[in-house]
Structures are given as C-alpha cells and as structure tokens.
Design a protein around this motif. Structure first.
Motif, PDB file in Angstrom:
ATOM      1  N   SER A  79      20.915 -20.139  18.206  1.00 21.61           N
ATOM      2  CA  SER A  79      19.579 -19.573  19.037  1.00 21.61           C
ATOM      3  C   SER A  79      18.109 -19.066  17.780  1.00 21.61           C
ATOM      4  CB  SER A  79      20.306 -18.653  19.731  1.00 21.61           C
ATOM      5  OG  SER A  79      20.240 -17.445  19.034  1.00 21.61           O
ATOM      6  N   ALA A  80      17.720 -18.676  18.159  1.00 21.96           N
ATOM      7  CA  ALA A  80      16.444 -18.060  16.978  1.00 21.96           C
ATOM      8  C   ALA A  80      16.824 -17.344  16.386  1.00 21.96           C
ATOM      9  CB  ALA A  80      15.084 -17.928  17.987  1.00 21.96           C
ATOM     10  N   THR A  81      17.739 -16.225  16.458  1.00 18.99           N
ATOM     11  CA  THR A  81      17.846 -14.956  16.367  1.00 18.99           C
ATOM     12  C   THR A  81      20.080 -15.345  16.079  1.00 18.99           C
ATOM     13  OG1 THR A  81      18.728 -14.153  17.707  1.00 18.99           O
ATOM     14  CG2 THR A  81      16.650 -13.696  17.134  1.00 18.99           C
ATOM     15  N   ALA A  82      20.048 -16.762  15.784  1.00 17.16           N
ATOM     16  CA  ALA A  82      21.399 -16.123  15.629  1.00 17.16           C
ATOM     17  C   ALA A  82      21.684 -16.756  14.391  1.00 17.16           C
ATOM     18  CB  ALA A  82      22.898 -17.585  16.096  1.00 17.16           C
ATOM     19  N   PRO A  83      22.897 -16.150  13.147  1.00 19.85           N
ATOM     20  CA  PRO A  83      23.572 -16.806  11.922  1.00 19.85           C
ATOM     21  C   PRO A  83      23.595 -17.916  11.989  1.00 19.85           C
ATOM     22  CG  PRO A  83      24.332 -14.840  12.739  1.00 19.85           C
ATOM     23  CD  PRO A  83      23.778 -14.979  13.915  1.00 19.85           C
ATOM     24  N   SER A  84      23.649 -18.818  11.153  1.00 15.00           N
ATOM     25  CA  SER A  84      24.156 -19.748  10.248  1.00 15.00           C
ATOM     26  C   SER A  84      25.789 -19.743   9.727  1.00 15.00           C
ATOM     27  CB  SER A  84      23.345 -20.837  10.116  1.00 15.00           C
ATOM     28  OG  SER A  84      22.946 -20.417   9.029  1.00 15.00           O
ATOM     29  N   GLY A  85      26.010 -20.717   9.903  1.00 17.25           N
ATOM     30  CA  GLY A  85      27.431 -21.235   9.225  1.00 17.25           C
ATOM     31  C   GLY A  85      28.759 -21.810  10.296  1.00 17.25           C
ATOM     32  N   THR A  86      29.678 -21.874   9.408  1.00 19.83           N
ATOM     33  CA  THR A  86      31.044 -22.173  10.229  1.00 19.83           C
ATOM     34  C   THR A  86      31.564 -20.735  11.123  1.00 19.83           C
ATOM     35  OG1 THR A  86      31.747 -23.138   7.268  1.00 19.83           O
ATOM     36  CG2 THR A  86      33.679 -22.259   8.895  1.00 19.83           C
ATOM     37  N   ARG A  87      31.602 -21.608  12.116  1.00 16.54           N
ATOM     38  CA  ARG A  87      31.993 -20.540  13.379  1.00 16.54           C
ATOM     39  C   ARG A  87      32.866 -19.822  12.951  1.00 16.54           C
ATOM     40  NH1 ARG A  87      32.726 -23.365  19.078  1.00 16.54           N
ATOM     41  NH2 ARG A  87      30.752 -23.538  18.450  1.00 16.54           N
ATOM     42  N   PRO A  88      33.300 -18.386  13.143  1.00 18.91           N
ATOM     43  CA  PRO A  88      34.086 -17.194  13.524  1.00 18.91           C
ATOM     44  C   PRO A  88      35.693 -18.320  13.853  1.00 18.91           C
ATOM     45  CG  PRO A  88      32.432 -16.089  13.708  1.00 18.91           C
ATOM     46  CD  PRO A  88      31.965 -17.432  14.026  1.00 18.91           C
ATOM     47  N   VAL A  89      36.649 -17.985  13.330  1.00 24.88           N
ATOM     48  CA  VAL A  89      38.222 -18.337  13.859  1.00 24.88           C
ATOM     49  C   VAL A  89      38.242 -17.460  15.349  1.00 24.88           C
ATOM     50  CG1 VAL A  89      38.847 -19.176  11.478  1.00 24.88           C
ATOM     51  CG2 VAL A  89      38.739 -16.311  12.482  1.00 24.88           C
ATOM     52  N   GLN A  90      38.660 -18.153  16.187  1.00 24.49           N
ATOM     53  CA  GLN A  90      39.230 -17.764  17.631  1.00 24.49           C
ATOM     54  C   GLN A  90      40.046 -17.111  17.969  1.00 24.49           C
ATOM     55  OE1 GLN A  90      36.480 -18.166  19.803  1.00 24.49           O
ATOM     56  NE2 GLN A  90      35.797 -18.768  17.971  1.00 24.49           N
ATOM     57  N   SER A  91      41.607 -17.683  16.697  1.00 29.71           N
ATOM     58  CA  SER A  91      42.222 -16.795  16.723  1.00 29.71           C
ATOM     59  C   SER A  91      42.975 -16.527  15.003  1.00 29.71           C
ATOM     60  CB  SER A  91      43.553 -17.359  16.913  1.00 29.71           C
ATOM     61  OG  SER A  91      44.902 -16.468  17.421  1.00 29.71           O
ATOM     62  N   GLY A  92      42.831 -15.247  14.471  1.00 28.46           N
ATOM     63  CA  GLY A  92      43.524 -14.638  13.333  1.00 28.46           C
ATOM     64  C   GLY A  92      42.688 -15.502  12.470  1.00 28.46           C
ATOM     65  N   PHE A  93      42.799 -14.778  11.005  1.00 26.82           N
ATOM     66  CA  PHE A  93      41.780 -14.817  10.277  1.00 26.82           C
ATOM     67  C   PHE A  93      42.697 -16.352   9.222  1.00 26.82           C
ATOM     68  CE2 PHE A  93      40.549 -10.464  12.035  1.00 26.82           C
ATOM     69  CZ  PHE A  93      39.111 -11.156  11.521  1.00 26.82           C
ATOM     70  N   ALA A  94      41.208 -16.803   8.659  1.00 28.33           N
ATOM     71  CA  ALA A  94      42.091 -17.870   7.644  1.00 28.33           C
ATOM     72  C   ALA A  94      42.867 -17.655   6.376  1.00 28.33           C
ATOM     73  CB  ALA A  94      40.449 -19.149   7.061  1.00 28.33           C
ATOM     74  N   HIS A  95      43.878 -18.789   6.520  1.00 29.53           N
ATOM     75  CA  HIS A  95      44.614 -17.964   5.133  1.00 29.53           C
ATOM     76  C   HIS A  95      44.177 -18.367   3.941  1.00 29.53           C
ATOM     77  CE1 HIS A  95      49.223 -18.006   3.121  1.00 29.53           C
ATOM     78  NE2 HIS A  95      48.421 -17.122   3.142  1.00 29.53           N
ATOM     79  N   ASP A  96      42.855 -17.531   3.614  1.00 30.94           N
ATOM     80  CA  ASP A  96      41.734 -18.364   1.451  1.00 30.94           C
ATOM     81  C   ASP A  96      41.628 -17.047   2.471  1.00 30.94           C
ATOM     82  OD1 ASP A  96      40.080 -18.292   3.651  1.00 30.94           O
ATOM     83  OD2 ASP A  96      39.962 -20.574   3.743  1.00 30.94           O
ATOM     84  N   ALA A  97      40.551 -16.905   1.152  1.00 35.75           N
ATOM     85  CA  ALA A  97      40.064 -15.538  -0.022  1.00 35.75           C
ATOM     86  C   ALA A  97      39.323 -14.954   1.164  1.00 35.75           C
ATOM     87  CB  ALA A  97      39.173 -15.808  -0.943  1.00 35.75           C
ATOM     88  N   GLN A  98      38.314 -16.424   2.238  1.00 33.30           N
ATOM     89  CA  GLN A  98      37.309 -15.973   3.158  1.00 33.30           C
ATOM     90  C   GLN A  98      37.867 -15.401   3.635  1.00 33.30           C
ATOM     91  OE1 GLN A  98      33.471 -18.797   3.365  1.00 33.30           O
ATOM     92  NE2 GLN A  98      34.046 -19.013   5.565  1.00 33.30           N
ATOM     93  N   GLY A  99      38.832 -16.007   4.098  1.00 36.19           N
ATOM     94  CA  GLY A  99      39.347 -15.540   5.556  1.00 36.19           C
ATOM     95  C   GLY A  99      39.602 -13.622   5.214  1.00 36.19           C
ATOM     96  N   ALA A 100      40.454 -13.848   4.307  1.00 35.27           N
ATOM     97  CA  ALA A 100      40.558 -12.059   3.824  1.00 35.27           C
ATOM     98  C   ALA A 100      39.676 -10.904   3.669  1.00 35.27           C
ATOM     99  CB  ALA A 100      41.238 -12.440   2.115  1.00 35.27           C
ATOM    100  N   GLN A 101      38.157 -11.770   3.360  1.00 35.38           N
ATOM    101  CA  GLN A 101      36.915 -11.374   2.829  1.00 35.38           C
ATOM    102  C   GLN A 101      36.498 -10.728   4.893  1.00 35.38           C
ATOM    103  OE1 GLN A 101      34.163 -12.225   0.210  1.00 35.38           O
ATOM    104  NE2 GLN A 101      35.426 -13.928  -0.172  1.00 35.38           N
ATOM    105  N   SER A 102      36.198 -11.581   5.701  1.00 39.08           N
ATOM    106  CA  SER A 102      36.808 -11.639   6.876  1.00 39.08           C
ATOM    107  C   SER A 102      37.665 -10.452   7.881  1.00 39.08           C
ATOM    108  CB  SER A 102      36.424 -13.187   7.316  1.00 39.08           C
ATOM    109  OG  SER A 102      35.053 -13.984   7.313  1.00 39.08           O
ATOM    110  N   ALA A 103      38.592 -10.793   7.698  1.00 38.36           N
ATOM    111  CA  ALA A 103      39.428  -9.480   7.877  1.00 38.36           C
ATOM    112  C   ALA A 103      39.362  -8.527   7.907  1.00 38.36           C
ATOM    113  CB  ALA A 103      40.441 -10.155   7.461  1.00 38.36           C
TER     114      ALA A 103
END
Length: 266
Positions: A79-103
């Motif tokens: 939306s007008a104020t929503a951030p852009s980028g990859t949609r957050p995972v719905q179940s668990g965090f990705a098994h990579d460095a970015q997923g670890a940072q998100s977690a």
C-alpha cells in the motif's frame, strides 16, 4: 538480560500536460481548402489515436496493479505506506543468513517486550522461541532477571502490571542486523536496537526514556526453524540525541495505546 504513493496521476493524459497541435496558416495567398481539410483530418485522427493510447495505457497500469496484489501470491501486497521486498515467511524462517537475521530481529522484539514482565507470558515467549535443549537454562536466567525486586523498583506489581492510570512502556525497535557467524546448523546475529522503557503517567517517577543497545542472539537450526540458544546485550552504538521536544505523559500514553508494535521486524 532485560531487552524492549498511492500517488495520484498528474493527469498528463487529457489534462493540462497534453500537447496541443496548432497548424500555421498559409502566407501570401488564399487558403487551399482541400489541403487544409486534409491537414485537419490528419490532426484529428492523430489526437484521437493519442487519446486512445493514453486511455489504454492508464487502464493497463491499473490492471497490473490489481493483479500484483491478488494474482501472484509471491509478490508482496503493498500500500502507500507498506514496505516493499520479499513477503515474510508464513511459517518459520528461511534456512539461510537472511532468515537467521529475520529470526534474530523478531526474537529481539519479543524478548524485549512488556510481556517479559509477566511470568506466564514470559514463559510462553521463551517456550516458543528457545531451542528445546536450552529452554530451562534460558527460562531460569530470565526469571532471575525479572525478579519481584526489579518489578517493585520500576513501579510494577508482582504480576508486572502498572498502577491504575499509568501506562507501562517497554518496546524494542530493531534498527539493523549483522551476521557474525553462520553455518547450516547455527548462527550468531547482532541486532542494533532502540528501546523505549518507563511509565507514562502524571505522577510517575520512572518516565519513559529511550536507549540504544545491541543484542546478540545465538541461534540453532532445528530442521524447520531457527531457535534461540543464548542472548546477551551491550550498550550502543548511540547517536547524538535530536532536538525534538519531549512529549507529555498523556501524549506518550496515548501513542502507546494507538500505535501497535511491530510483529515482523525484518
């Protein structure tokens, strides 16, 4: 440890920005009707074609925008104020460095929330985030940190509740993350945070203040998600305070109630 456009079209098509064509009159003699009529016809046809193209372009843009939200499940709904980028995972965090940072960023938010001051809520948070082999150790450490003596000192009752007419504030706001080590089975992430802490009320002796600190979150991969094994905290980096005027207790209390905290930090 204690942690806390849709922009409207300018209207260039069909509006003030549209180019208007003007044909020069013949000099030194009578106008030749056939040629003028031909020119006028070409002009009219040209303008109509431009208008049709403009309308088609505008409609196509609107259609694409709608399909971006509903047609492709992999694209973020913005939306007008929503951030852009990859949609957050719905179940668990990705098994990579970015997923670890998100977690790590989201765990820092949870472990630095006001829920940690209520025993039942604290145990629920730790149970949800901790590696099963580290639950007991983390639980006992946090229970010691959030002791009855601490609650009394900051003006809360034994259940972590603020007095009537006072709003307790404890929020952790991640400003950035950094991976310091990573493997398929473990990761260590530093989360730079801003924190809000205190009691918003007219007679409080512990007003809401802000601070900057870095939380180190050590994680293990359990086969489906990142889980916490250890946490630690240090002060800073701290920027120079701005010159914004301090808000009154009523304004702060209202803001805490009206502005919900983030549930997904990265």
């Amino acid at each position: 440890m204690s942690l806390g456009d849709d922009h409207q079209s300018s209207g260039d098509y069909g509006g003030a920005g549209r180019t208007r064509l003007r044909l020069p009159e013949d000099e030194g003699g009578p106008r030749r009707g056939g040629r003028s009529s031909s020119r006028s016809l070409v002009t009219v046809v040209g303008v109509v074609v431009l208008l049709i193209a403009a309308i088609a372009f505008a409609n196509r843009g609107g259609s694409d925008s709608a399909s971006g939200e509903d047609g492709d499940g992999n694209k973020p709904k913005t939306s007008a104020t929503a951030p852009s980028g990859t949609r957050p995972v719905q179940s668990g965090f990705a098994h990579d460095a970015q997923g670890a940072q998100s977690a790590a960023a989201n765990y820092a938010v949870a472990l630095g929330s006001d829920g940690m001051f209520d025993k039942a809520r604290r145990h629920g948070i730790v149970q949800a985030l901790a590696d099963p082999g580290w639950v007991d150790r983390l639980q006992s450490g946090f229970d010691a940190d959030y002791s009855p003596a601490l609650l009394k000192r900051i003006g809360l009752d034994e259940n972590g509740k603020a007095p009537k007419g006072v709003t307790f504030v404890n929020r952790t706001l991640p400003a950035g993350t950094k991976v310091t080590s990573f493997s398929d089975s473990a990761a260590s992430v530093e989360v730079w945070c801003n924190g809000l802490f205190g009691l918003a009320g007219e007679k409080t002796t512990n007003p809401v203040t802000s601070s900057w600190f870095t939380v180190t979150v050590r994680l293990s991969w359990d086969g489906s998600d990142w889980k916490v094994t250890e946490t630690s905290q240090k002060n800073g980096p701290t920027p120079v305070p701005g010159d914004s005027p301090v808000s009154g207790s009523d304004e702060l209390s209202k803001a805490v109630k009206e502005f919900g905290g983030f549930t997904y930090a990265r």
